[in-house]
Design a protein around this motif. Structure first.
Motif, short mmCIF file in Angstrom:
data_model
loop_
_atom_site.label_atom_id
_atom_site.label_comp_id
_atom_site.label_asym_id
_atom_site.label_seq_id
_atom_site.Cartn_x
_atom_site.Cartn_y
_atom_site.Cartn_z
N ILE A 1 37.14 36.35 27.63
CA ILE A 1 38.47 36.18 27.28
C ILE A 1 39.26 35.12 28.03
CG2 ILE A 1 39.69 37.95 28.61
CD1 ILE A 1 40.92 39.09 26.25
N GLY B 1 36.18 40.63 29.85
CA GLY B 1 37.02 39.64 30.65
C GLY B 1 36.59 38.24 30.83
N ALA C 1 40.37 40.63 32.83
CA ALA C 1 41.69 40.17 31.84
C ALA C 1 42.84 40.72 32.14
CB ALA C 1 41.03 40.44 30.31
#
Length: 172
Positions: free
Chosen positions: A24, A21, A59
């Motif tokens: 990203i 997460g 994410a």
């Protein structure tokens, strides 16, 4: 057309985002704030905050909240599907092929080379988010207090979030 664009943007994020997460987040920010201008940088920081407080991967939560902001419930479904499509396909393939390539020096070398790059991506996100999160002296003080607490104590992250909220109420 907007739903297709939303799906493709998060498909790109899910396909090229490697490392979880936080790594990203820079890709998500580029797609939703810079390229498509669906949300502002301030809204993006808010979405990250909400995504961290809700259960599940950051994410996926960012995709869901951004999709909802852009196109309601259907947008949240489309964005979430976009961000998980590639992972779903890769995990399905990995299930069948991982044992065959588990000892591959080429694969292990590639993964070893990606680890430092992930740290760089996370630092990049920190710097990018800092520009909108630390807007005045009060926000710097809150960040410093929480930073010291994180590095000097073993306080549970939920308590850190509660303390941050209390500091926000007190200072603002």
């Amino acid at each position: 057309m907007l739903l297709l664009k939303l799906y493709l943007a998060f498909l790109k994020v899910g396909t090229f985002g490697f490392g979880g997460g936080y790594a990203i987040l820079s890709l998500i920010e580029n797609e939703v704030v810079n390229s498509n201008k669906w949300i502002s940088a301030t809204e993006f920081v808010d979405i990250i905050g909400i995504s961290q407080m809700t259960p599940g991967p950051v994410a996926i939560n960012c995709a869901t909240f951004t999709g909802y902001k852009v196109s309601g419930v259907l947008g949240s479904i489309v964005a979430t599907l976009g961000v998980v499509t590639t992972s779903f396909i890769l995990v399905t393939l990995a299930y069948f092929f991982f044992t065959k390539f588990k000892e591959s020096t080429l694969l292990n070398s590639a993964l070893s080379g990606m680890k430092p790059a992930l740290i760089g991506l996370i630092i990049g996100v920190f710097i990018s988010l800092s520009k909108t999160a630390y807007v005045d002296l009060k926000s710097l003080i809150i960040g410093a207090i929480i930073g010291v607490m994180l590095f000097k104590t073993k306080i549970h992250p939920i308590l850190i979030i509660v303390i941050s909220a209390i500091l926000g109420i007190v200072f603002y």
